[in-house]
Write a protein that holds these residues in place. Structure first.
Motif, PDB file in Angstrom:
ATOM      1  N   ARG A 238       1.029  -1.246   0.063  1.00  0.00           N
ATOM      2  CA  ARG A 238       0.047  -0.047   0.038  1.00  0.00           C
ATOM      3  C   ARG A 238       0.820   1.266   0.158  1.00  0.00           C
ATOM      4  NH1 ARG A 238      -3.218  -3.295   3.323  1.00  0.00           N
ATOM      5  NH2 ARG A 238      -2.059  -2.342   5.225  1.00  0.00           N
ATOM      6  N   LYS A 239       1.990   1.103   0.644  1.00  0.00           N
ATOM      7  CA  LYS A 239       2.696   2.425   0.919  1.00  0.00           C
ATOM      8  C   LYS A 239       3.351   2.666  -0.604  1.00  0.00           C
ATOM      9  CE  LYS A 239       6.785   4.173   3.313  1.00  0.00           C
ATOM     10  NZ  LYS A 239       7.726   4.130   4.716  1.00  0.00           N
ATOM     11  N   SER A 242       0.930   3.960  -2.950  1.00  0.00           N
ATOM     12  CA  SER A 242       0.575   5.485  -2.689  1.00  0.00           C
ATOM     13  C   SER A 242       1.461   6.444  -3.154  1.00  0.00           C
ATOM     14  CB  SER A 242       0.233   5.495  -1.111  1.00  0.00           C
ATOM     15  OG  SER A 242       1.515   5.416  -0.455  1.00  0.00           O
ATOM     16  N   THR A 243       2.714   6.060  -3.294  1.00  0.00           N
ATOM     17  CA  THR A 243       3.677   6.989  -4.183  1.00  0.00           C
ATOM     18  C   THR A 243       3.374   7.341  -5.500  1.00  0.00           C
ATOM     19  OG1 THR A 243       5.484   5.747  -2.778  1.00  0.00           O
ATOM     20  CG2 THR A 243       6.174   7.019  -4.639  1.00  0.00           C
ATOM     21  N   SER A 245      -0.084   6.445  -6.676  1.00  0.00           N
ATOM     22  CA  SER A 245      -1.508   6.645  -6.987  1.00  0.00           C
ATOM     23  C   SER A 245      -2.133   8.101  -7.470  1.00  0.00           C
ATOM     24  CB  SER A 245      -2.351   6.051  -5.804  1.00  0.00           C
ATOM     25  OG  SER A 245      -1.894   7.149  -4.639  1.00  0.00           O
ATOM     26  N   SER A 246      -1.510   9.122  -6.829  1.00  0.00           N
ATOM     27  CA  SER A 246      -2.022  10.336  -7.225  1.00  0.00           C
ATOM     28  C   SER A 246      -1.845  10.724  -8.704  1.00  0.00           C
ATOM     29  CB  SER A 246      -1.271  11.409  -6.437  1.00  0.00           C
ATOM     30  OG  SER A 246      -1.773  11.369  -5.185  1.00  0.00           O
ATOM     31  N   ARG A 296      -3.243  12.443  -0.873  1.00  0.00           N
ATOM     32  CA  ARG A 296      -2.451  11.311  -0.290  1.00  0.00           C
ATOM     33  C   ARG A 296      -1.103  11.469  -0.084  1.00  0.00           C
ATOM     34  NH1 ARG A 296      -5.088   6.075  -2.548  1.00  0.00           N
ATOM     35  NH2 ARG A 296      -3.887   5.051  -1.110  1.00  0.00           N
ATOM     36  N   ASN A 297      -0.563  12.781  -0.174  1.00  0.00           N
ATOM     37  CA  ASN A 297       0.877  12.868  -0.419  1.00  0.00           C
ATOM     38  C   ASN A 297       1.503  13.166   0.967  1.00  0.00           C
ATOM     39  OD1 ASN A 297       3.456  13.938  -0.949  1.00  0.00           O
ATOM     40  ND2 ASN A 297       2.752  13.791  -2.915  1.00  0.00           N
ATOM     41  N   ARG A 298       2.181  12.586   1.598  1.00  0.00           N
ATOM     42  CA  ARG A 298       2.770  12.852   3.012  1.00  0.00           C
ATOM     43  C   ARG A 298       3.558  13.642   3.086  1.00  0.00           C
ATOM     44  NH1 ARG A 298       4.871   7.320   6.277  1.00  0.00           N
ATOM     45  NH2 ARG A 298       2.546   6.922   5.729  1.00  0.00           N
TER      46      ARG A 298
END
Length: 333
Positions: A238-239, A242-243, A245-246, A296-298
């Motif tokens: 998932r991590k 998520s890198t 996914s945007s 969703r960008n840390r």
């Protein structure tokens, strides 16, 4: 029936863009809605640019290309929306031939540049996930600058070829088109000359800057998906996903609307779809891009927290000293 040759016809000097509707009340609602969208687009992308520029933690290739994309989206929307708002609200819906060609030139150049930027951003994701150890060596700062500069220059030069061919066409009526900005298909349709060369060159150049990047994006995400599926830990998968996914969301929306708009067989349906889907990639996509990249960008979240904490600390110091700029009385002595 005898059809007169174009040399004997009156050459038009301006086009009429119908816009969306002839109903005044509906046009007012559309005007307000698109004006709000435009303000959000400009402010959101300007915020993204400033956030990246003033946070050294974000000075990495991924955000360098994001700044380029945000700057492009501001220019992209500003090329179309202000004139579109004027057409919606004004009774006179005309645009000069020169102004129409200029609008198309910037529209085509910026759309092509966006395709290449999205492609290199997908390649950046591929290197970050599939070759993390080689990433700092392969994606250097000077290389990113050269890539971005070459993309901008190449796309503007390629579109200039089509622009020159379009400017040599004669437009002799009808002068009215059922659209709200100057796209390639309506311009060619309004010409009374042979446009086969112009259409062939435009197809070749547009394919080079849209199809090739699209294939590169598909290849990059195919390798990324293969690597992610091999990760044993669900949390790590998932991590990793998520890198990118945007970026994948932006690519899907952008290319999805382009395919739905232009890859249709009928000319009439093409014009109808172009008018219907054009607001998606000319207004909505530029507006939602900053939101998609930040949700969703840390890194963006952390940078925003640092900015807010600095501002909060600054305001507290100002409040404590009762002034931000004036020195204390004991310092004056």
């Amino acid at each position: 029936m005898v059809i007169p040759s174009w040399e004997n016809q009156t050459t038009i000097v301006e086009f009429v863009l119908r816009g969306f509707s002839s109903i005044r009340q509906l046009n007012i609602c559309l005007f307000v809605m698109f004006l709000v969208f435009y303000i959000l687009t400009v402010s959101g992308n300007v915020f993204t640019v400033l956030l990246v520029l003033f946070n050294r933690h974000l000075h990495i290739p991924m955000y360098f290309f994001l700044v380029n994309l945000s700057f492009l989206e501001i220019w992209y929307a500003s090329n179309i929306v202000p004139k579109m708002l004027l057409i919606i609200i004004a009774e006179q819906k005309t645009i000069s031939v020169a102004g129409c060609l200029t609008q198309f030139y910037f529209f085509g150049s910026l759309a092509a540049t966006e395709c290449l930027l999205l492609a290199v951003m997908s390649y950046d994701c591929y290197l970050a996930i599939c070759h993390p150890l080689c990433y700092p060596i392969l994606m250097t700062g000077p290389l990113c600058i050269k890539l971005a500069a070459s993309f901008w220059l190449c796309c503007f030069l390629l579109t200039a070829i089509t622009m020159v061919l379009l400017s040599r066409l004669t437009f002799c009526g009808p002068s009215e088109t059922d659209h709200f900005f100057c796209d390639f298909t309506p311009l060619v349709y309004l010409s009374c000359m042979d446009t086969s060369l112009t259409e062939t060159v435009a197809f070749a150049t547009s394919s080079a800057v849209t199809l090739v990047p699209f294939l590169l994006i598909i290849a990059s995400y195919s390798f990324i998906l293969a690597v992610i599926l091999k990760i044993p830990s669900g949390t790590s998968r998932r991590k990793a996903f998520s890198t990118c996914s945007s970026h994948l969301t932006v690519v899907t929306v952008f290319y999805g609307t382009l395919i739905a708009t232009y890859l249709v067989p009928s000319v009439n349906s093409s014009q109808l779809l172009s008018k219907g889907f054009s607001p998606v990639y000319t207004i909505l996509t530029p507006m939602f891009n900053p939101i998609i990249y930040s949700l969703r960008n840390r890194d963006i979240h952390e940078a925003l927290k640092r900015c807010l904490s600095k501002k909060s600390a600054f305001l507290k110091r100002c409040k404590k000293q009762n002034s931000c700029v004036c020195p204390r009385a004991d310092e004056l002595d």
